[in-house]
Design a protein around this motif. Structure first.
Motif, PDB file in Angstrom:
ATOM      1  N   THR A 201     -41.826  -2.901 -79.591  1.00 54.37           N
ATOM      2  CA  THR A 201     -42.492  -2.104 -78.562  1.00 54.37           C
ATOM      3  C   THR A 201     -41.744  -2.251 -77.240  1.00 54.37           C
ATOM      4  N   CYS A 202     -42.073  -1.388 -76.300  1.00 55.18           N
ATOM      5  CA  CYS A 202     -41.456  -1.504 -74.972  1.00 55.18           C
ATOM      6  C   CYS A 202     -41.807  -2.838 -74.323  1.00 55.18           C
ATOM      7  N   GLN A 203     -43.013  -3.316 -74.565  1.00 56.04           N
ATOM      8  CA  GLN A 203     -43.409  -4.614 -74.007  1.00 56.04           C
ATOM      9  C   GLN A 203     -42.580  -5.741 -74.610  1.00 56.04           C
ATOM     10  N   ASP A 204     -42.248  -5.627 -75.889  1.00 56.47           N
ATOM     11  CA  ASP A 204     -41.372  -6.618 -76.516  1.00 56.47           C
ATOM     12  C   ASP A 204     -40.037  -6.694 -75.784  1.00 56.47           C
ATOM     13  N   ILE A 205     -39.497  -5.523 -75.428  1.00 59.12           N
ATOM     14  CA  ILE A 205     -38.202  -5.479 -74.741  1.00 59.12           C
ATOM     15  C   ILE A 205     -38.317  -6.094 -73.353  1.00 59.12           C
ATOM     16  N   ILE A 206     -39.392  -5.805 -72.652  1.00 61.37           N
ATOM     17  CA  ILE A 206     -39.607  -6.393 -71.323  1.00 61.37           C
ATOM     18  C   ILE A 206     -39.675  -7.916 -71.422  1.00 61.37           C
ATOM     19  N   ASP A 207     -40.351  -8.409 -72.457  1.00 57.59           N
ATOM     20  CA  ASP A 207     -40.438  -9.862 -72.678  1.00 57.59           C
ATOM     21  C   ASP A 207     -39.063 -10.456 -72.979  1.00 57.59           C
ATOM     22  N   VAL A 208     -38.277  -9.763 -73.800  1.00 52.43           N
ATOM     23  CA  VAL A 208     -36.928 -10.228 -74.130  1.00 52.43           C
ATOM     24  C   VAL A 208     -36.065 -10.287 -72.869  1.00 52.43           C
ATOM     25  N   GLN A 209     -36.159  -9.266 -72.032  1.00 48.21           N
ATOM     26  CA  GLN A 209     -35.365  -9.223 -70.806  1.00 48.21           C
ATOM     27  C   GLN A 209     -35.672 -10.403 -69.891  1.00 48.21           C
ATOM     28  N   SER A 210     -36.923 -10.821 -69.858  1.00 47.98           N
ATOM     29  CA  SER A 210     -37.275 -11.990 -69.041  1.00 47.98           C
ATOM     30  C   SER A 210     -36.743 -13.275 -69.671  1.00 47.98           C
ATOM     31  N   LYS A 211     -36.696 -13.338 -71.014  1.00 44.59           N
ATOM     32  CA  LYS A 211     -36.180 -14.513 -71.707  1.00 44.59           C
ATOM     33  C   LYS A 211     -34.675 -14.686 -71.490  1.00 44.59           C
ATOM     34  N   VAL A 212     -33.964 -13.563 -71.403  1.00 35.34           N
ATOM     35  CA  VAL A 212     -32.514 -13.627 -71.207  1.00 35.34           C
ATOM     36  C   VAL A 212     -32.181 -14.402 -69.938  1.00 35.34           C
ATOM     37  N   ARG A 213     -32.941 -14.164 -68.891  1.00 35.09           N
ATOM     38  CA  ARG A 213     -32.689 -14.830 -67.611  1.00 35.09           C
ATOM     39  C   ARG A 213     -32.880 -16.340 -67.701  1.00 35.09           C
ATOM     40  N   GLU A 214     -33.665 -16.802 -68.668  1.00 36.14           N
ATOM     41  CA  GLU A 214     -33.979 -18.223 -68.788  1.00 36.14           C
ATOM     42  C   GLU A 214     -32.909 -19.001 -69.551  1.00 36.14           C
ATOM     43  N   ILE A 215     -31.961 -18.300 -70.192  1.00 33.64           N
ATOM     44  CA  ILE A 215     -30.905 -18.983 -70.957  1.00 33.64           C
ATOM     45  C   ILE A 215     -30.056 -19.825 -70.006  1.00 33.64           C
ATOM     46  N   TYR A 216     -29.775 -21.056 -70.430  1.00 36.92           N
ATOM     47  CA  TYR A 216     -29.060 -22.013 -69.583  1.00 36.92           C
ATOM     48  C   TYR A 216     -27.543 -21.786 -69.630  1.00 36.92           C
ATOM     49  N   CYS A 217     -26.921 -21.900 -68.467  1.00 33.52           N
ATOM     50  CA  CYS A 217     -25.456 -21.839 -68.380  1.00 33.52           C
ATOM     51  C   CYS A 217     -24.969 -23.031 -67.571  1.00 33.52           C
ATOM     52  N   SER A 218     -24.101 -23.841 -68.156  1.00 34.99           N
ATOM     53  CA  SER A 218     -23.578 -25.024 -67.470  1.00 34.99           C
ATOM     54  C   SER A 218     -22.580 -24.619 -66.380  1.00 34.99           C
ATOM     55  N   ASP A 219     -22.303 -25.542 -65.470  1.00 34.66           N
ATOM     56  CA  ASP A 219     -21.339 -25.293 -64.400  1.00 34.66           C
ATOM     57  C   ASP A 219     -19.947 -25.017 -64.965  1.00 34.66           C
ATOM     58  N   GLU A 220     -19.598 -25.709 -66.051  1.00 31.44           N
ATOM     59  CA  GLU A 220     -18.274 -25.520 -66.646  1.00 31.44           C
ATOM     60  C   GLU A 220     -18.111 -24.100 -67.206  1.00 31.44           C
ATOM     61  N   ILE A 221     -19.152 -23.597 -67.816  1.00 29.24           N
ATOM     62  CA  ILE A 221     -19.087 -22.230 -68.343  1.00 29.24           C
ATOM     63  C   ILE A 221     -19.008 -21.226 -67.199  1.00 29.24           C
ATOM     64  N   MET A 222     -19.755 -21.491 -66.126  1.00 26.50           N
ATOM     65  CA  MET A 222     -19.688 -20.602 -64.958  1.00 26.50           C
ATOM     66  C   MET A 222     -18.286 -20.579 -64.365  1.00 26.50           C
ATOM     67  N   LYS A 223     -17.662 -21.742 -64.274  1.00 30.54           N
ATOM     68  CA  LYS A 223     -16.280 -21.816 -63.775  1.00 30.54           C
ATOM     69  C   LYS A 223     -15.340 -21.028 -64.685  1.00 30.54           C
ATOM     70  N   TYR A 224     -15.577 -21.113 -65.980  1.00 37.77           N
ATOM     71  CA  TYR A 224     -14.772 -20.385 -66.964  1.00 37.77           C
ATOM     72  C   TYR A 224     -14.891 -18.884 -66.739  1.00 37.77           C
ATOM     73  N   ILE A 225     -16.112 -18.395 -66.536  1.00 41.02           N
ATOM     74  CA  ILE A 225     -16.343 -16.968 -66.288  1.00 41.02           C
ATOM     75  C   ILE A 225     -15.651 -16.533 -65.000  1.00 41.02           C
ATOM     76  N   VAL A 226     -15.832 -17.309 -63.943  1.00 42.95           N
ATOM     77  CA  VAL A 226     -15.238 -16.972 -62.642  1.00 42.95           C
ATOM     78  C   VAL A 226     -13.714 -16.924 -62.731  1.00 42.95           C
ATOM     79  N   LYS A 227     -13.120 -17.879 -63.447  1.00 43.37           N
ATOM     80  CA  LYS A 227     -11.656 -17.915 -63.581  1.00 43.37           C
ATOM     81  C   LYS A 227     -11.148 -16.707 -64.355  1.00 43.37           C
ATOM     82  N   LEU A 228     -11.828 -16.352 -65.437  1.00 39.32           N
ATOM     83  CA  LEU A 228     -11.428 -15.181 -66.221  1.00 39.32           C
ATOM     84  C   LEU A 228     -11.434 -13.914 -65.374  1.00 39.32           C
TER      85      LEU A 228
END
Length: 318
Positions: A201-228
């Motif tokens: 349902t559309c509500q399922d998608i809205i819930d998924v979108q909020s969950k995506v923001r909660e996924i953890y990203c370490s500082d090392e991965i962030m540095k990797y993204i920025v360097k790329l």
């Protein structure tokens, strides 16, 4: 977490009932939806772009609108317009084609820049402003725009400001011979799209979108993204590299990819999987590079080879 993962995978599996052999393309599109963003589909006619987008809308039980862009399409056709009602002595708002969950903007480069730009507010802020009044768009809202990479006559190239608002550019491509045979068998007697049923349902998608923001990203991965991303700005083959919005989209898409795989943290492979489709359309090649038939994808692959991949046990929260 598990429910969100299951929602995304159910949608992919459902779309595969009508689109044969394009799992990666479908996955990228669904991940873009999980990111609450938009997709540019660049491909030739007849490979299933409209079916792909329609199947996505049907899978989430969302409203689906399609507009065929031509030179005479007006901005008001997209955003809507106000009309004076003589009986009530008031102006009434008439909804435009943008008022839906999934919008297929077919051949977007065939309409003038003024009309193209009418989508900018909707894509970025999920609203439209008509005669000084702001109208919220339904949630979720996603634009999937198509353009033909071969035909250039009578087209208006998308401005960089608009291209930058698409989280990814994807291409469906021709099927393999064995896959094309499956397509013939699948569509021989009836259109399987007619039997396709919603799996979310559309509500399922809205819930998924909020969950995506909660996924953890370490500082090392962030540095990797920025360097790329930073290395795209240093390439001798490019006039223009990716902006910070590109970095943000890489982070967001990597989070959605991790969620799709059932993890609550990002690993380098997530970044590698989405780096090309997220960044390639944001680059502008120098004429010399074009002459030498260098592609944005080749440049990005070289960059990924040069940047050291982070290693360690810091992928999980400490």
């Amino acid at each position: 977490m598990e429910k969100s993962r299951q929602v995304l995978q159910d949608i992919v599996n459902n779309i595969e009932k009508v689109i044969v052999g394009k799992n990666e393309v479908i996955k990228l599109m669904v991940i873009s939806l999980a990111c609450d963003s938009h997709v540019l589909i660049e491909d030739i006619p007849g490979v299933g772009k409209t079916t792909l987008v329609s199947a996505l809308a049907k899978s989430i039980n969302g409203s689906f609108n399609r507009i065929q862009f031509t030179p005479d399409v007006m901005p008001s056709d997209i955003t809507g317009f106000s009309m004076y009602n003589q009986k009530s002595n008031e102006f009434e708002f008439h909804k435009g084609i943008v008022m839906g969950n999934i919008l297929l903007a077919d051949e977007i480069n065939r309409t003038p820049p003024k009309t193209q730009s009418s989508l900018l507010e909707a894509m970025e802020e999920k609203q439209v402003t008509v005669d000084g009044t702001t109208h919220e768009l339904p949630k979720p809202f996603m634009v999937l725009a198509t353009q033909n990479p071969i035909e250039y006559l009578g087209t208006y190239p998308l401005p960089e400001a608009q291209i930058d608002r698409f989280i990814m550019k994807i291409s469906i491509g021709y099927p393999e011979e064995s896959e094309e045979k499956k397509i013939l068998k699948l569509y021989e007697h009836k259109n399987p799209f007619e039997a396709l049923q919603p799996v979310a349902t559309c509500q399922d998608i809205i819930d998924v979108q909020s969950k995506v923001r909660e996924i953890y990203c370490s500082d090392e991965i962030m540095k990797y993204i920025v360097k790329l991303v930073a290395m795209t700005r240093e390439s001798d083959d490019l006039i223009l590299g990716a902006s910070p919005r590109g970095s943000l989209y890489v982070l967001l898409a990597a989070k959605a990819f991790a969620l799709y795989d059932g993890r609550d943290f990002i690993i380098p492979d997530d970044v590698k999987e989405i780096f090309l489709p997220v960044i390639s359309h944001r680059l502008i090649l120098r004429n010399e590079a074009k002459f030498n038939k260098v592609t944005p994808e080749q440049i990005l692959k070289d960059i990924m080879k040069q940047v050291k991949v982070p290693t360690g046990d810091y992928y999980e929260k400490k």
